[in-house]
Design an enzyme around this catalytic site. Sequence first.
Site, PDB file in Angstrom:
ATOM      1  N   LYS A  40       0.587  -0.997  -0.086  1.00 47.39           N
ATOM      2  CA  LYS A  40      -0.122   0.006   0.185  1.00 47.39           C
ATOM      3  C   LYS A  40       0.616   1.329   0.092  1.00 47.39           C
ATOM      4  CE  LYS A  40      -3.615   2.569   2.684  1.00 47.39           C
ATOM      5  NZ  LYS A  40      -2.962   3.472   2.809  1.00 47.39           N
ATOM      6  N   GLY A  50       6.429   5.159   8.337  1.00 49.17           N
ATOM      7  CA  GLY A  50       5.697   5.818   9.161  1.00 49.17           C
ATOM      8  C   GLY A  50       5.679   6.839  10.653  1.00 49.17           C
ATOM      9  N   SER A  51       4.945   7.136  10.893  1.00 52.78           N
ATOM     10  CA  SER A  51       4.860   7.588  11.869  1.00 52.78           C
ATOM     11  C   SER A  51       4.527   7.064  13.619  1.00 52.78           C
ATOM     12  CB  SER A  51       3.471   9.095  12.430  1.00 52.78           C
ATOM     13  OG  SER A  51       2.656   8.209  12.681  1.00 52.78           O
ATOM     14  N   THR A  52       5.709   7.251  15.114  1.00 59.96           N
ATOM     15  CA  THR A  52       5.123   6.689  15.570  1.00 59.96           C
ATOM     16  C   THR A  52       4.194   6.395  16.114  1.00 59.96           C
ATOM     17  OG1 THR A  52       7.186   7.460  16.410  1.00 59.96           O
ATOM     18  CG2 THR A  52       6.459   6.096  17.995  1.00 59.96           C
ATOM     19  N   GLY A  61       2.051   3.820  13.710  1.00 60.67           N
ATOM     20  CA  GLY A  61       2.654   2.769  14.150  1.00 60.67           C
ATOM     21  C   GLY A  61       2.523   1.999  15.553  1.00 60.67           C
ATOM     22  N   GLU A 116       9.101   0.400  11.156  1.00 57.20           N
ATOM     23  CA  GLU A 116       9.882   1.616  10.951  1.00 57.20           C
ATOM     24  C   GLU A 116       9.291   2.524  10.854  1.00 57.20           C
ATOM     25  OE1 GLU A 116      12.393   4.374   9.933  1.00 57.20           O
ATOM     26  OE2 GLU A 116      12.740   4.567   7.785  1.00 57.20           O
ATOM     27  N   CYS A 127      13.634  10.105   8.850  1.00 56.70           N
ATOM     28  CA  CYS A 127      13.343   9.809   9.626  1.00 56.70           C
ATOM     29  C   CYS A 127      14.445   9.777  10.358  1.00 56.70           C
ATOM     30  CB  CYS A 127      12.769   8.408   9.604  1.00 56.70           C
ATOM     31  SG  CYS A 127      13.241   7.514   8.934  1.00 56.70           S
ATOM     32  N   GLU A 131       8.608  14.380  16.359  1.00 54.67           N
ATOM     33  CA  GLU A 131      10.078  14.630  15.666  1.00 54.67           C
ATOM     34  C   GLU A 131       9.385  15.942  14.386  1.00 54.67           C
ATOM     35  OE1 GLU A 131      11.465  11.116  12.118  1.00 54.67           O
ATOM     36  OE2 GLU A 131       8.831  10.782  12.822  1.00 54.67           O
TER      37      GLU A 131
END
Length: 498
Positions: free
Chosen positions: A195, A249-251, A254, A271, A305, A401
């Site tokens: 995706k 992607g973003s934490t 995640g 990641e 990142c 971030e």
Amino acid sequence: MGTQRDAGPVAAGSAAHANGTRRLLIGGRLVEAERTYPSLNPATGKVIGHAPDAAPAQAEAAVAAARRAFDTTAWPTDVDLRVRCLEQLYDALVEHKEELRELTIADTGSPRIVTHGAGLDEPLEIVRYYAGLLREHSFTEDLGENEVRGRRNRRWVEKEAAGVVAAITAYNYPNQLALAKLAPALAAGCTVVLKGAPDTPLVTLALAELIAEHTDIPAGVVNVLTSAGAATGEVLTTHPDVDVVTFTGSTATGRKIMAAASGTVKRVFLELGGKSAMVVLDDADLDLTAMAAAFTICSHAGQGCAITSRLLVQRGQHDAMVERVAAQLAGVRYGDPRDANTYMGPLISERQREKVDGMVRRAVEGGAKLVTGGEKVDPGFFYTPTLLSGVDPDSEIAQEEVFGPVLAVIPYDDEDDAVRIANNSAYGLSGAVHSASEARAIAVARRIRTGTLSINGGNYFAPDVPFGGFKQSGIGREMGVAGLDEFLERKAFATIVP
């Protein structure tokens, strides 16, 4: 800044419709969706193409196709077929590289210079690396014999494909992220539903076209989806027929994926974000490190990142370093990403630019000094290279971030204090240490809890090097032998020795 011109035509493969709309890849067929959504060129804000907005039912169909291919074809067991198909994919990527380059520049805003590195050229080598690794990798480990209750046993371990993989990527480096998931998963014998990110769908869909038209990868082994909303991704992370989820992607996202996948106890690779520190020891060359810090934070407009967005400097050298970094930032050329002389392009969207600007403004309100930058530039979604000095290590700008060209300079007292500040983060993805003494730099680096570290400018990023983070920067590793292992299960055997 260079003059912003019209983005020009988008490179289109033979499977793209005349109106610029690309198609999904499901079960070996390029198919349309009921709805489409526009993809914008972030350098101009103009529409450059349309992507299919896959419905949950199409995600279900993609998973079913991947499950069927895994359960009924020779893909999981035929190593020679997998090697051949990976080599075909590599050849197709190389043959169409210049088309992909123009599309990547238009879809992501990545400067041309970046596409000659991590934006495109380097990721292609991931495919070749895994084709080569597959030729020599042993999927069996002999454990020898042992004796239990008077009988001898021969034991061994076989590694087999983990199953159906849902691979979900971020917008910043779509070629790198897709291929770092797809190549090892295919090498392992898995089938995949990939995706693409909503903000950069066209690049991922172009990859689908190459797979469908230029490889012998069996129908259903690779399926490619794009969608503007979250519903399609939710199908992939919760579906009982998906065995592995790999996400970049973003934490925050995640965490949601971990929770969603827990219902079916899937293997999850993440990641995620980073807030990496560049530690400048008191014997380092300030001119060289200032250049490194400035050009790193501006790489792809800070949308990476692993970028070192915290610059840790010995307190007595703080002002001298700030002056040098500001001078370097003044020389960063930003503007039209098609121009070979442009170093920094735009942020991906107005939404992201607003986020970055808000964080900078709050940092200044909280006591940091805005040395340079902090300005929006139109047309497109540009944000000037930004330097903040005297930053509190516990403040939002030092902890969260940003994903923009914003460098926070933080003073430290001594080496122990530098290590403490570097580790004062929920993240642990990357970092850097600079010193006139390599041994000293390595000693400090070993005390920093991150998955990757650059010593005096060393470049760790390559297909054979495992990449991933500690703490809330993620789980698992991409690339290298470790990246292949993410998609393999181990099965232990024992038989009686006659």
